[in-house]
Design an enzyme around this catalytic site. Structure first.
Site, short mmCIF file in Angstrom:
data_model
loop_
_atom_site.label_atom_id
_atom_site.label_comp_id
_atom_site.label_asym_id
_atom_site.label_seq_id
_atom_site.Cartn_x
_atom_site.Cartn_y
_atom_site.Cartn_z
N ASP A 12 -25.11 -5.09 44.64
CA ASP A 12 -24.46 -5.21 45.93
C ASP A 12 -22.98 -4.94 45.68
OD1 ASP A 12 -23.95 -6.07 48.66
OD2 ASP A 12 -23.24 -7.95 47.80
N ASP A 28 -19.85 -5.90 48.28
CA ASP A 28 -18.95 -6.93 48.78
C ASP A 28 -19.31 -8.31 48.22
OD1 ASP A 28 -17.27 -5.63 51.11
OD2 ASP A 28 -19.31 -4.84 51.30
N ASP A 55 -24.87 -11.39 46.13
CA ASP A 55 -24.23 -12.69 46.32
C ASP A 55 -24.68 -13.44 47.56
OD1 ASP A 55 -22.87 -10.72 47.95
OD2 ASP A 55 -21.35 -12.25 48.35
#
Length: 210
Positions: A9, A11, A161
């Protein structure tokens, strides 16, 4: 298990974009008739899943695609100035040497990610950057990546996250390394039972085949 394919991922996982995302959201909020979010609220928001977050902030689902599109466009102006997550720059070259395939799957724009990686001298490490315009569309893309690279799902690791990243990985049959330095809290990530719960970037090194 040592994974051969690692997909990240962006961001909150590689790039520290949380405060910039909050700033952009607050810029757009009046136009969409949404309330703004203070920095003091962020710790409490970290426990929410995507749907819970939308409900808590009273964001109608129909407004999400437009908010996401506008937000990623606005982020482009500052993307090269945003920092890496501390410790990420040191481990990525080592992981790249050990992995057969290295990529990024994000809800951000590919142009933003490309600009950011080039600004930090990391673009050459990644085989591809893929984007989904839907916040919940990652499972389909993870399956497509497996097919494109003729990789078994169990040999692939997705690193993210958020709770929605874990759900996408499970739906795609791909192992998940949930990192605790991004948006969702360690407790909320653990509750979703990812294969790996990672507290420091260096811990990712042990998950990739030498």
């Amino acid at each position: 298990m040592a994974y051969r394919t690692v997909i990240f991922d962006f961001d909150g996982t590689l790039a520290d974009t949380l405060e910039e995302s909050r700033r952009i959201y607050n810029v757009l909020a009046p136009e969409y008739r949404l309330r703004q979010v203070t920095a003091e609220e962020l710790p409490a928001l970290r426990k929410f899943s995507l749907l819970e977050l939308l409900g808590h902030l009273d964001i109608p689902k129909r407004k999400v695609p437009s908010l996401l599109s506008r937000g990623t466009s606005l982020m482009r102006g500052n993307i090269t100035k945003l920092p890496l997550i501390p410790g990420i720059a040191e481990i990525l070259p080592v992981m790249r040497e050990r992995a057969e395939c290295f990529g990024i799957l994000t809800s951000n724009a590919t142009a933003n990610v490309d600009l950011f990686l080039r600004a930090h001298g990391l673009r050459q490490l990644f085989d591809f950057v893929s984007s989904t315009s839907k916040l919940t569309g990652k499972s389909k893309h993870l399956r497509a990546i497996c097919k494109t690279f003729s990789e078994r799902p169990e040999a692939m690791l997705y690193v993210g996250d958020e709770i929605r990243d874990i759900k996408a990985a499970k739906k795609a049959g791909v192992a998940m390394a949930a990192v605790t330095w991004g948006f969702n809290s360690a407790e909320s990530l653990k509750a979703e039972a990812p294969e790996h719960l990672v507290h420091k970037p260096a811990e990712l090194l042990g998950l990739v085949g030498a």
